[in-house]
Design an enzyme around this catalytic site. Sequence first.
Site, PDB file in Angstrom:
ATOM      1  N   SER A 182       0.845  -1.192   0.000  1.00 17.16           N
ATOM      2  CA  SER A 182       0.000   0.000   0.000  1.00 17.16           C
ATOM      3  C   SER A 182       0.878   1.238   0.000  1.00 17.16           C
ATOM      4  O   SER A 182       2.053   1.187   0.388  1.00 17.16           O
ATOM      5  CB  SER A 182      -0.902   0.008   1.233  1.00 17.16           C
ATOM      6  OG  SER A 182      -1.588   1.231   1.363  1.00 17.16           O
ATOM      7  N   TYR A 195      -2.148  -0.159  10.537  1.00 20.50           N
ATOM      8  CA  TYR A 195      -2.182  -0.506   9.109  1.00 20.50           C
ATOM      9  C   TYR A 195      -0.863  -0.122   8.434  1.00 20.50           C
ATOM     10  O   TYR A 195      -0.259  -0.923   7.708  1.00 20.50           O
ATOM     11  CB  TYR A 195      -3.356   0.206   8.444  1.00 20.50           C
ATOM     12  CG  TYR A 195      -3.595  -0.173   7.002  1.00 20.50           C
ATOM     13  CD1 TYR A 195      -4.228  -1.368   6.669  1.00 20.50           C
ATOM     14  CD2 TYR A 195      -3.202   0.672   5.962  1.00 20.50           C
ATOM     15  CE1 TYR A 195      -4.464  -1.720   5.349  1.00 20.50           C
ATOM     16  CE2 TYR A 195      -3.429   0.331   4.643  1.00 20.50           C
ATOM     17  CZ  TYR A 195      -4.062  -0.859   4.343  1.00 20.50           C
ATOM     18  OH  TYR A 195      -4.286  -1.194   3.010  1.00 20.50           O
TER      19      TYR A 195
END
Length: 315
Positions: A182, A195
């Site tokens: 990501s 995250y």
Amino acid sequence: MNSLFPKEFSVVLVLLQLVPLVLYETLKAIVLSFVPRRFKHKKDITGQNILITGAGSGIGRLLAIEFSKHAVCVVMLDLNKSSLIETEKLLHPSTRTFIYECDVSDRNQVYKVAKTIKEEVGKIDILVNNAGIVSGKGILNIPDEKIVKTVEVNSLAHFWTCKAFLPDMIQTNKGHIVSMASLAGIQGLPNLSDYCASKFAAVGLMESLKLELDAQKLDGIKLTTICPSLISTGLFEGTKPALTVFMTPEFVVGEIMKAILEEINFIMLPRWMYIIILLKWTMPRRAVEKFTENSGLLDFMDTFRGRSTNDHSEP
């Protein structure tokens, strides 16, 4: 001072020797980036065994559909077996498919399923670590168990699948590992501490693994790390995109497939995000902070709702 000079001088010499090589590879990459994709080499994956984690929905499901168009065998893992059955219905009719219910955060489950896969399917040629979850809360508001689970699914699971399937690739010096990381694995973001940490770990794993393979002269095993920004799959439902817009899952999957077939080591999506990361490492820290404050990054997660279900599906 004089006693340190010889060591410092040797370091400078090494760096100077590396400059021409770095410049050559940089110029080569720039030139090749202008070559139309239709002229670039694409590997043939016909007949290969593809394993995708989190294939029950989102990016994982779409990747399974795209891979099925290449006359391959698609092996799908997900926490929810019923969602895998739905994905299976969408694949090309001629595709050999195998579905396995598996919590990839549990290494014992991964190793057990991997053993079954080797017996029923054979060697995995392309491993796609796609499963991912997000909590979307400030660090003090994330339950401890949620932090642990995020790290287990988004990064530790990559260790377990690599340890399960990489040895077979090493034996033949042939294979491909894909990590759905990501942009949050390159840039820290508010209300995404767990995250971001998990995605930073996934990126770091792939970088280290690449060097390990290079040291062993295993040039037949390819690695591809994907670092996308926001995708409209529902995982980040409710957020207010800053600096960018939600990318469609179809666009992202198309870029991922191109990167895999062209054996690209690392990509960011959208591609102009490279500029943001370049600025991050070249601007003064105070300038970066001001840029962040005025770009919408500080509050883009304030209205986050996320997906209603708790599947492990995409970054």
